[in-house]
Design a protein around this motif. Structure first.
Motif, PDB file in Angstrom:
ATOM      1  N   ALA A  30      -7.036  20.714   0.629  1.00 43.99           N
ATOM      2  CA  ALA A  30      -7.691  19.406   0.586  1.00 43.99           C
ATOM      3  C   ALA A  30      -7.778  18.880  -0.837  1.00 43.99           C
ATOM      4  O   ALA A  30      -7.583  17.691  -1.084  1.00 43.99           O
ATOM      5  N   VAL A  31      -8.082  19.786  -1.792  1.00 41.96           N
ATOM      6  CA  VAL A  31      -8.307  19.339  -3.170  1.00 41.96           C
ATOM      7  C   VAL A  31      -6.988  19.064  -3.896  1.00 41.96           C
ATOM      8  O   VAL A  31      -6.868  18.068  -4.610  1.00 41.96           O
ATOM      9  N   PHE A  32      -6.010  19.955  -3.693  1.00 42.80           N
ATOM     10  CA  PHE A  32      -4.779  19.789  -4.459  1.00 42.80           C
ATOM     11  C   PHE A  32      -3.807  18.810  -3.795  1.00 42.80           C
ATOM     12  O   PHE A  32      -2.678  19.123  -3.469  1.00 42.80           O
ATOM     13  N   THR A  33      -4.315  17.610  -3.586  1.00 40.08           N
ATOM     14  CA  THR A  33      -3.469  16.497  -3.190  1.00 40.08           C
ATOM     15  C   THR A  33      -3.565  15.492  -4.325  1.00 40.08           C
ATOM     16  O   THR A  33      -4.528  15.515  -5.097  1.00 40.08           O
ATOM     17  N   PHE A  34      -2.584  14.614  -4.410  1.00 41.37           N
ATOM     18  CA  PHE A  34      -2.573  13.660  -5.512  1.00 41.37           C
ATOM     19  C   PHE A  34      -3.843  12.815  -5.518  1.00 41.37           C
ATOM     20  O   PHE A  34      -4.472  12.595  -6.546  1.00 41.37           O
ATOM     21  N   LYS A  35      -4.233  12.379  -4.304  1.00 38.26           N
ATOM     22  CA  LYS A  35      -5.379  11.478  -4.191  1.00 38.26           C
ATOM     23  C   LYS A  35      -6.665  12.142  -4.689  1.00 38.26           C
ATOM     24  O   LYS A  35      -7.423  11.550  -5.460  1.00 38.26           O
ATOM     25  N   MET A  36      -6.889  13.405  -4.238  1.00 38.58           N
ATOM     26  CA  MET A  36      -8.113  14.103  -4.619  1.00 38.58           C
ATOM     27  C   MET A  36      -8.157  14.377  -6.116  1.00 38.58           C
ATOM     28  O   MET A  36      -9.172  14.146  -6.771  1.00 38.58           O
ATOM     29  N   ILE A  37      -7.030  14.880  -6.658  1.00 43.88           N
ATOM     30  CA  ILE A  37      -6.983  15.166  -8.089  1.00 43.88           C
ATOM     31  C   ILE A  37      -7.222  13.873  -8.869  1.00 43.88           C
ATOM     32  O   ILE A  37      -7.973  13.841  -9.849  1.00 43.88           O
ATOM     33  N   ALA A  38      -6.614  12.787  -8.403  1.00 44.03           N
ATOM     34  CA  ALA A  38      -6.792  11.505  -9.081  1.00 44.03           C
ATOM     35  C   ALA A  38      -8.252  11.068  -9.017  1.00 44.03           C
ATOM     36  O   ALA A  38      -8.794  10.550 -10.001  1.00 44.03           O
ATOM     37  N   LEU A  39      -8.903  11.286  -7.864  1.00 39.64           N
ATOM     38  CA  LEU A  39     -10.308  10.901  -7.732  1.00 39.64           C
ATOM     39  C   LEU A  39     -11.209  11.721  -8.654  1.00 39.64           C
ATOM     40  O   LEU A  39     -12.121  11.187  -9.282  1.00 39.64           O
ATOM     41  N   ILE A  40     -10.930  13.040  -8.739  1.00 40.04           N
ATOM     42  CA  ILE A  40     -11.761  13.900  -9.591  1.00 40.04           C
ATOM     43  C   ILE A  40     -11.554  13.544 -11.060  1.00 40.04           C
ATOM     44  O   ILE A  40     -12.506  13.332 -11.812  1.00 40.04           O
ATOM     45  N   PHE A  41     -10.270  13.448 -11.478  1.00 35.41           N
ATOM     46  CA  PHE A  41      -9.984  13.116 -12.875  1.00 35.41           C
ATOM     47  C   PHE A  41     -10.457  11.704 -13.201  1.00 35.41           C
ATOM     48  O   PHE A  41     -10.986  11.450 -14.285  1.00 35.41           O
ATOM     49  N   GLY A  42     -10.266  10.782 -12.249  1.00 34.88           N
ATOM     50  CA  GLY A  42     -10.744   9.412 -12.448  1.00 34.88           C
ATOM     51  C   GLY A  42     -12.255   9.372 -12.529  1.00 34.88           C
ATOM     52  O   GLY A  42     -12.821   8.711 -13.403  1.00 34.88           O
ATOM     53  N   PRO A  88     -18.067  24.426   6.619  1.00 34.72           N
ATOM     54  CA  PRO A  88     -17.603  25.402   5.619  1.00 34.72           C
ATOM     55  C   PRO A  88     -16.472  24.861   4.755  1.00 34.72           C
ATOM     56  O   PRO A  88     -16.393  25.166   3.572  1.00 34.72           O
ATOM     57  N   VAL A  89     -15.605  24.038   5.333  1.00 33.42           N
ATOM     58  CA  VAL A  89     -14.474  23.507   4.563  1.00 33.42           C
ATOM     59  C   VAL A  89     -14.970  22.531   3.508  1.00 33.42           C
ATOM     60  O   VAL A  89     -14.536  22.562   2.353  1.00 33.42           O
ATOM     61  N   LEU A  90     -15.933  21.680   3.893  1.00 33.61           N
ATOM     62  CA  LEU A  90     -16.473  20.719   2.931  1.00 33.61           C
ATOM     63  C   LEU A  90     -17.146  21.446   1.767  1.00 33.61           C
ATOM     64  O   LEU A  90     -16.956  21.092   0.601  1.00 33.61           O
ATOM     65  N   ILE A  91     -17.904  22.510   2.090  1.00 31.21           N
ATOM     66  CA  ILE A  91     -18.591  23.280   1.050  1.00 31.21           C
ATOM     67  C   ILE A  91     -17.556  23.899   0.108  1.00 31.21           C
ATOM     68  O   ILE A  91     -17.674  23.792  -1.116  1.00 31.21           O
ATOM     69  N   SER A  92     -16.507  24.513   0.664  1.00 32.98           N
ATOM     70  CA  SER A  92     -15.459  25.105  -0.178  1.00 32.98           C
ATOM     71  C   SER A  92     -14.746  24.033  -0.990  1.00 32.98           C
ATOM     72  O   SER A  92     -14.388  24.251  -2.147  1.00 32.98           O
ATOM     73  N   THR A  93     -14.553  22.862  -0.377  1.00 32.10           N
ATOM     74  CA  THR A  93     -13.904  21.765  -1.088  1.00 32.10           C
ATOM     75  C   THR A  93     -14.754  21.331  -2.282  1.00 32.10           C
ATOM     76  O   THR A  93     -14.228  21.057  -3.363  1.00 32.10           O
ATOM     77  N   PRO A 107     -16.177  11.739   3.409  1.00 32.58           N
ATOM     78  CA  PRO A 107     -17.211  12.434   2.649  1.00 32.58           C
ATOM     79  C   PRO A 107     -16.681  13.272   1.501  1.00 32.58           C
ATOM     80  O   PRO A 107     -17.195  13.193   0.380  1.00 32.58           O
ATOM     81  N   SER A 108     -15.603  14.075   1.733  1.00 36.96           N
ATOM     82  CA  SER A 108     -15.142  14.957   0.664  1.00 36.96           C
ATOM     83  C   SER A 108     -14.639  14.156  -0.533  1.00 36.96           C
ATOM     84  O   SER A 108     -14.902  14.502  -1.669  1.00 36.96           O
ATOM     85  N   GLU A 109     -13.950  13.042  -0.272  1.00 40.69           N
ATOM     86  CA  GLU A 109     -13.441  12.216  -1.379  1.00 40.69           C
ATOM     87  C   GLU A 109     -14.587  11.594  -2.166  1.00 40.69           C
ATOM     88  O   GLU A 109     -14.609  11.632  -3.402  1.00 40.69           O
ATOM     89  N   GLY A 110     -15.541  11.023  -1.441  1.00 38.74           N
ATOM     90  CA  GLY A 110     -16.680  10.376  -2.111  1.00 38.74           C
ATOM     91  C   GLY A 110     -17.486  11.364  -2.931  1.00 38.74           C
ATOM     92  O   GLY A 110     -17.827  11.102  -4.087  1.00 38.74           O
TER      93      GLY A 110
END
Lengths: 491, 323
Positions: A9-21, A348-353, A53-56
């Motif tokens: 879930a995290v290592f997608t372009f969108k997620m990495i971009a959201l975290i770095f952004g 559990p997935v959201l928590i790990s994410t 939720p995970s992205e936000g």
């Protein structure tokens, strides 16, 4: 399994971009004086309503991590802590910059923050599941004393005056009593208004007290700030600097994690205690405050370690340990995710994410911190007549968007004006917000305890006893310290 | 300069969110506004969002959702009732459409609206810890009869539908529980039961689902006529011989005077949405009940609900004429 899903879930372009952004935005917010992590997150919160939720949540976590670190820029370059957690950073960061080593100071802060942040997240991963199982043992009695503990923590560190800290917390508690009383169905201080029946929402108050109050104060009390022209040299750290970072890492991280876990404490207090610890355990305490690397490391490592710590009570107990955590709580609830023991079983997935995302956010600091050190001064040079109206507009939009309510805009405006005057009186807006959040927690749980079995469990439950002892320590520690200091002075 | 551009872009994006077009014509010729009287992310909000996403496919026009939380729906009820009766402003209810007017909160109830559809109900339910001593509802009620006011049951604030469901059981069986109010609504109840802080809790199946799935709590009786689809193993109160039924149903409302053909068109769209696969999946996963009652069936239900809540509120001493 959930870890694997989280990594995917995290290592997608969108997620990495959201975290770095998010962390880039956080660093800007943190670096600009007057814009805090809390304010940046409160303004971004309505936008997360429309994201999964995970992205936000990860964008907000990136912002939080970035903002706690971002304050170091302005603290080092201008001697203005961009955010409260970087107050201690300025004590040694600014003198070091004056010596022409601004780059070294920023790099020390960057590496310290990153390592402290990683330590915090590791602690979160190890401690949180244990606390999650333990959390079911928290009933109304335990939450009652937890609220007292939280309230005492903020009162003990509410700036120069304890009385003013009390005043701020009391004001917050008083505001929290507005609305429908859950136990008797009586409307309190609503004056017949349907709007006030659900109480005063804390987010417009946060936006007003932090954001708008700062705008007002900047307009009325503007001082001309010179543009930084001094060259930033020596970006690279020496082997000696790395030894100092590793030496300071363990105590500063531990203090940051522990204080971060405590509701009502957070990065600011963590960095103050860590700085004091580093100073007192140093062989040359007199060098602190003159540009010593240990001071910067102690402050920055601790305040970023507290980010992971603050997630522990939020995720396991649903208790926000700091104002930014309170906003994360709102972001979770918006998506029908109730933080607490349930979240670990149901999501559990959201928590790990969240865990993996937080780790990625720490590494984003390293990239932005070392990469932007040269251009940072120019961000701070944006003219006030451009910035202030933009911030004011965002305050109005942020307050309105939450409930599509002009009433909330009104709450925000009143809070902003009141916040300006309260700030002048020395009453910190954070004390009001904590009163507003912890007041109802105390009242509702105490009354619930009494309804179930009388007041006895508040004093007899083992967890409550431990919390009372910690509360007593929280109140007595500063007094003992003061007495010891006086004794030292008289000798 | 870069920073300025970023902020300007951010503002433009936000402005776009609030822009609403306005054109007149035959229904539905422009987007329909759907007002939710609860906060974004709450139960009513999520259910409505999933429903509307399906309904707009059948309506042929987008449905714009606006959250106007305040006073458990009271603020939104007033706003919908005062809107132009053209079908372009609608919204949803819960059981509070019947309790507010009998508790003096607002002077209007369902009679001030055209009811489009009743699309969902979350019945009440009584839950205990997995290893609790009571095998079924009978043992629980009989124990309460022996020990009046001793068994602790977590429920929401006085006047809430959750609390009224529990009090209905008390009144019908002439027993007394020690009721503990929960400030956060009924959602805290299941955690308190699982942690052993209270003996039981009153909560809708949708609320109790995660701890029920985790095996921490079990149901004694659900307050619906038939078993809830997502809980085939949870017995109703009725099948155990207790005539206790308490629904918290949701309707879609339009202002009074909305033309019949407009209401019919809306009903057709929302009925199709409630029967869609997406909605069914969502409701079953969360543990909610789907209904597709039309205007007549809904009005009949609401009239009965009014009578039930009026009597209950009088019996528990919360009845108050609205000004």
């Amino acid at each position: 399994m959930s870890l694997l899903a989280a990594l995917q879930a995290v290592f997608t372009f969108k997620m990495i971009a959201l975290i770095f952004g998010g962390s880039a935005l956080g660093i800007i917010v943190g670096a600009l004086p007057g814009l805090s992590a809390t304010m940046g997150m409160a303004l971004m919160l309505p936008i997360t309503f429309y994201m999964p939720p995970s992205e936000g949540i990860l964008m907000l976590l990136g912002l939080y991590t970035g903002a706690v670190f971002g304050g170091a820029y302005s603290a080092i370059l201008l001697n203005i802590p961009g955010a409260p957690p970087s107050v201690m950073t300025s004590l040694d960061g600014y003198p070091m910059a004056q010596k022409g080593e601004a780059g070294r100071a920023i790099s020390l802060a960057t590496v310290g923050s990153t390592l402290g942040g990683i330590a915090g997240v590791i602690a979160l991963i190890i401690i949180a599941p244990i606390l999650a199982k333990f959390a079911l043992r928290f009933g109304p009695a335990e939450y009652t004393v937890l609220a007292v503990f939280g309230l005492s923590a903020i009162v003990a560190v509410s700036g120069k005056s304890l009385a003013k800290g009390f005043a701020g917390v009391t004001l917050g508690v008083l505001l929290s009593t507005v609305g429908m009383d859950n136990f008797t169905n009586v409307s309190r201080f609503t004056f017949g208004s349907i709007e006030l029946m659900s109480g005063i929402n804390f987010i417009p108050v946060v936006i007003g007290l932090f954001g708008l109050a700062e705008v007002i104060s900047q307009i009325l009390e503007s001082t001309k700030e010179g543009i930084i022209t001094k060259a930033i040299n020596r970006l690279l750290l020496s082997a000696g600097d790395f030894r100092l970072i590793l030496k300071g890492l363990i105590p500063a991280s531990l203090i940051g994690i522990v204080i971060g876990v405590l509701p009502g404490a957070g990065g600011t207090i963590a960095s103050i205690i860590s700085y004091n610890h580093a100073m007192q355990s140093s062989k040359e305490p007199e060098k602190f405050g003159t540009g010593t690397p240990e001071g910067i490391i102690a402050a920055e490592t601790a305040n970023n370690a507290s980010v992971g710590g603050a997630m522990v009570p939020l995720l396991t107990l649903g208790v926000p340990g700091s104002s930014p955590a309170a906003i994360l709580l709102g972001a979770l609830l918006i998506h029908n995710l109730r933080p607490g023991p349930m979240l670990f079983t149901t999501q559990p997935v959201l928590i790990s994410t969240i865990f993996v995302g937080l780790l990625v956010a720490q590494f984003s600091l390293l990239l932005w911190g070392l990469g932007t050190a040269r251009i940072a001064p120019w961000i701070l040079a944006v003219r006030k007549e451009v910035m202030l109206p933009v911030i004011a507009v965002l305050c109005v939009i942020g307050a309105f968007a939450l409930k599509n309510s002009f009433f909330d805009v009104g709450i925000m405006l009143v809070s902003g004006i009141a916040g300006f005057f309260l700030n002048k009186l020395g009453i910190k807006p954070g004390t009001i917000i904590l009163g507003l959040i912890l007041g109802p927690m105390f009242e509702n749980n105490l009354r619930s305890t009494i309804e179930i079995s009388g007041i006895a469990p508040v004093f007899t439950s083992p967890i409550c006893v431990v919390l009372w002892v910690l509360t007593a320590a929280m109140i007595l520690y500063p007094i003992c310290r003061m007495l010891r200091l006086k004794k030292c002075e008289s000798e | 300069m870069k920073l300025k551009a970023i902020f300007l872009a951010a503002i433009l994006c936000l402005v776009g969110v609030f822009a609403v077009p306005a054109v007149a014509g035959e229904f539905p010729e422009r987007p329909v506004t759907y007002i939710i009287g609860w906060a974004t992310g709450g139960g009513s909000d999520l259910v409505s969002r999933v429903l509307c996403a399906e309904a707009e496919k059948h309506l042929g026009q987008p449905i714009v959702i606006v959250n106007k939380p305040g006073g458990s729906g009271a603020k939104a009820y007033v706003e919908i009732s005062q809107a132009k009766p053209d079908g372009y402003t609608i919204g949803n209810t819960t059981g509070t459409i019947s309790t507010h007017k009998f508790m003096g909160v607002i002077p209007i109830g369902h009679e001030a609206f055209e009811v489009v559809i009743t699309f969902n109900s979350d019945p009440g339910g009584l839950w205990v810890k997995k290893d609790a001593p009571w095998k079924d509802l009978k043992e629980f009620v009989e124990d309460a009869r022996k020990r009046p006011g001793e068994i602790t049951v977590a429920a929401s604030n006085p006047g809430s539908i959750t609390r009224l469901g529990l009090q209905l059981l008390e009144l019908k069986e002439n027993v007394k529980f020690k009721i503990a109010s929960q400030s956060g609504g009924e959602s805290a109840g299941p955690s308190l039961v699982a942690g052993g802080h209270v003996d039981a809790c009153q909560a809708a199946p949708v609320t109790a689902k995660s701890l029920y799935d985790a095996g921490e709590i079990r149901p004694l009786g659900i307050m619906s006529e038939t078993r809830v689809e997502a809980f085939p193993d949870a017995p109703t109160c009725m099948e155990q011989g207790y005539d206790v039924v308490m629904h918290n149903a949701r309707q879609v409302l339009a202002p009074k005077g909305t033309p019949k053909e407009v209401v019919d068109k809306l009903y057709a769209a929302f009925k199709a949405a409630a029967e869609s696969e997406t909605f069914k999946k969502f409701m079953n996963e969360s543990g909610s009940m789907i209904l597709t009652w039309n205007r007549e069936e809904s009005t009949e239900f609401l009239t009965k609900q009014d009578a039930q809540f009026k009597e209950l509120l009088q019996q528990v001493g919360l009845y108050k004429e609205a000004k």
